[in-house]
Write an enzyme that holds these catalytic residues in place. Structure first.
Site, short mmCIF file in Angstrom:
data_model
loop_
_atom_site.label_atom_id
_atom_site.label_comp_id
_atom_site.label_asym_id
_atom_site.label_seq_id
_atom_site.Cartn_x
_atom_site.Cartn_y
_atom_site.Cartn_z
N ASP A 82 -2.80 8.16 -1.73
CA ASP A 82 -4.11 8.81 -1.73
C ASP A 82 -4.46 9.23 -0.32
OD1 ASP A 82 -4.51 6.32 -0.57
OD2 ASP A 82 -6.53 6.09 -1.38
N ASP A 102 -7.68 -7.43 0.15
CA ASP A 102 -6.78 -7.67 1.29
C ASP A 102 -7.56 -7.32 2.54
OD1 ASP A 102 -6.45 -4.58 0.98
OD2 ASP A 102 -5.51 -5.07 2.91
N CYS A 159 -6.00 -27.88 6.34
CA CYS A 159 -4.86 -27.27 7.05
C CYS A 159 -4.41 -28.17 8.20
CB CYS A 159 -5.22 -25.87 7.56
SG CYS A 159 -6.10 -25.85 9.14
N HIS A 201 -5.19 -21.66 9.71
CA HIS A 201 -6.50 -22.13 9.27
C HIS A 201 -7.30 -21.01 8.60
CE1 HIS A 201 -10.53 -23.64 9.01
NE2 HIS A 201 -10.90 -22.51 9.59
N GLN A 215 -11.49 7.36 -5.13
CA GLN A 215 -12.08 7.85 -3.89
C GLN A 215 -13.43 8.49 -4.24
OE1 GLN A 215 -11.26 7.37 -0.77
NE2 GLN A 215 -9.19 6.48 -0.98
N PHE A 236 -3.12 5.41 4.14
CA PHE A 236 -4.16 5.01 5.08
C PHE A 236 -3.62 4.93 6.50
CE2 PHE A 236 -6.59 1.76 7.39
CZ PHE A 236 -7.87 2.28 7.27
N ASP A 250 0.86 -1.18 0.00
CA ASP A 250 0.00 0.00 0.00
C ASP A 250 0.90 1.23 0.00
OD1 ASP A 250 0.96 0.38 2.52
OD2 ASP A 250 -0.90 -0.08 3.54
N CYS A 279 -11.63 -28.74 5.77
CA CYS A 279 -10.39 -27.99 5.59
C CYS A 279 -9.19 -28.92 5.69
CB CYS A 279 -10.29 -26.90 6.66
SG CYS A 279 -8.78 -25.92 6.56
N CYS A 294 -6.89 -28.50 11.19
CA CYS A 294 -8.12 -29.27 10.98
C CYS A 294 -7.86 -30.75 10.73
CB CYS A 294 -8.92 -28.67 9.83
SG CYS A 294 -9.56 -27.03 10.23
#
Lengths: 373, 373
Positions: free
Chosen positions: B145, B265, B305, B334, B188, B95, B91, B303, B308
């Site tokens: 921005d 994200d 992972c 997970h 924006q 922000f 980014d 799942c 799990c």
């Protein structure tokens, strides 16, 4: 057949061998990473395995309080709960009761105490300790003992040792023999050769699958610890594994192996991994030190762990500076890897009859690193 | 050639495609795990890769303060530093400057602020933000921005948006084109359709390799967020990837994909993983809840992972109760796995022209789980 140990090679008093257990074989001398509460802190079971560790330790005191021994049993035992099908040794809980719990009260039959977590009342006896370790499904169960505080007068140490010997007999009687499982007795007697000899004799008379040396690394210092090993180990059966509890630094391991010890556990590599202390072939470093901020080199060029092969000292410094969890994760992994590599080197050196030379090279590396630091 | 995106399939407004970058290909729609300070919190790079994640996000604000952009460059860039050879989006820092820093002062050319860490003074301009992202070696660079706060009046939102458009031009001029690298502009305009349309138009006139929708998920709520997407996305070039910044819940992702968004994200899966909140096919669970203490079942049977497939809900509950680091480690893994699986399902559903049915099944699963909880 109960758990057994076979000698493979000797080098002076040092021994290399193989422990045969219900959950697999373990080459000795071996270092056990400590998995206090059902997890080797900051590591997945896969990462522990990746270091070559074969045998880990669990803590009866912690696990009886949380999640509870009966609950672990309902969940299929500690191996299944923590995804560690390999062998697990559990301590008896005695040491933590005396060091962690509140309002503990010792009597001839056991100890009553309050949890350090919530103040709840509990009682640990030799029989209950063995039962808890049975519920946890420990491959190697430790007899309940009193870890004699240091310093102790000879009369204090004698009374304490004799209590532990009584508990050792009760532990032996309570233990349920199973193929590939075993019970270890624990020698006490503080730093008094005669007490140590008598304790070793008492345990040998009872008969255990292995013998631990307890009550050391409690403040007496390395010279007195080694002196005590020198007067204790010769009185232990030659055909059984010997376990020095709660030890130690890499240098402690070299010295104790040379005195005939086969097994070790210690929180040093895991605890150090969470506090930015790195154990390496070039000695101990504190990765919080600003001198590492621009150090693009590996932590330990001789190490194959993910930290050393894929990241720089500068990155590790950054992670600790930012208090990112990945710092403890990677450094714990490395420290355990270093300890496992050290033990593999020790085993190979014993097999080759050159443990002294191996130890000299290792110590020279630690000192050269310290000088450069 | 700069970074490019190729359309593979559409389903209504939803698109499936492939992002071609200097650091590899990424199937879209894609969810980017957030690696704020050069680490996806509580995960090794290997574990992030194991979830199927191909593209991760880094934060300019955090990295410019620690370890510093020039230092990252000296260490070989962010990919090398964090062992992530795959693509990385960073980014712009705008922000976080507005949400984290102290004593920030905005002017036409940039923003002056004090670090939330040590109070040190810094300045971020479009040019410096682009330079920092160059030093980090970001595959995808974001234009600087101002993330317009919510709520904002129409005049406030217009002034803010026009400032961001000016900075977008300056960012474009400062960006150094490299094969497989790209710069994204950020739309924006708060919740005002005319401002959003004008912002999209201004950015399209400048020309970017991708277009982000910013200023959402800042308190306006899902309905207003979706309404804003409905009036914004149609004004973005059809042949470029579209990125909805900082979003969101699994339900947000389904709704935004259906509105033509390709990239996301969000800190939700990682942050939730550290606070015992599990995202699953049966909805969201808080693993600290005592009802899991004896639950021997897997967290999410669908799942793959390590949590799990190898551990129980009871073990995870135990780890969080004991504040063991392995709890956040396993649950973050997970949660990221769940998000990656969700996106893989979304991509397959778009290719098969059945995104609506896929979304309906996913939502039904979340609701059934909530009812059972």
């Amino acid at each position: 057949m109960t758990l057994s140990w076979r000698l493979a090679a000797t080098d002076g008093a040092a021994r290399a061998g193989v422990l045969h257990t219900a959950h697999g074989e373990v080459a000795t001398p071996v270092f056990m990473p400590v998995g206090t509460a059902g997890t080797v802190k900051a590591m997945t079971a896969d990462s522990v395995r990746a270091t070559g560790a074969k045998l880990i330790l669990g803590n009866t005191y912690h696990l009886m309080l949380r999640p509870g021994a009966e609950r672990v049993a309902r969940l299929g035992g500690l191996h299944r709960m923590m995804d560690w099908p390999g062998p697990i040794l559990t301590d008896s809980g005695g040491f933590q009761v005396m060091s962690l719990s509140k309002l503990r009260k010792l009597d001839a039959d056991g100890v009553t105490f309050r949890s350090h977590l919530d103040g709840s009342a509990h009682r640990l006896t030799p029989e209950r300790s063995i039962e808890i370790q049975y519920l946890l499904d420990a491959t190697i169960t430790m007899a309940l003992d009193e870890c004699t505080p240091f310093p102790a007068t000879e009369p204090e140490a004698r009374v304490s040792m004799e209590l532990s010997m009584r508990w050792a007999r009760l532990s032996r009687e309570a233990f349920v023999p199973r193929d590939g499982y075993g019970l270890f007795g624990i020698v006490q007697g503080s730093v008094y050769p005669d007490l140590r000899r008598r304790s070793a004799g008492a345990l040998t008379d009872i008969g255990f699958e292995g013998y631990a040396v307890g009550g050391l690394a409690v403040g007496e210092g390395q010279p007195m610890m080694f002196d005590t090993l020198d007067v204790t180990v010769p009185h232990l059966p030659a055909d059984r594994p010997r376990y020095l509890m709660g030890v130690g630094t890499p240098d402690d391991l070299l010295g104790a192996v040379a005195r005939g010890i086969d097994m070790f556990d210690c929180v040093i590599p895991t605890r150090a991994g969470r506090t930015a202390r790195a154990y390496t072939r070039a000695g101990v470093f504190n990765l919080r030190n600003a001198r590492f901020a621009d150090d693009g080199g590996p932590l330990d060029a001789g190490c194959a762990c993910p930290l050393c092969t894929r990241h720089s000292r500068a990155y590790l410094h950054h992670l600790f500076r930012c208090e990112e969890m990945l710092g403890p994760m990677l450094l714990t992994w490395h420290n355990i890897q270093y300890y496992q590599d050290l033990m593999a080197g020790i085993r190979a050196a014993i097999a080759a009859g050159r443990l002294d030379a191996f130890a000299a090279v290792a110590r020279a590396g630690w000192q050269a690193g310290d000088a450069a630091a």
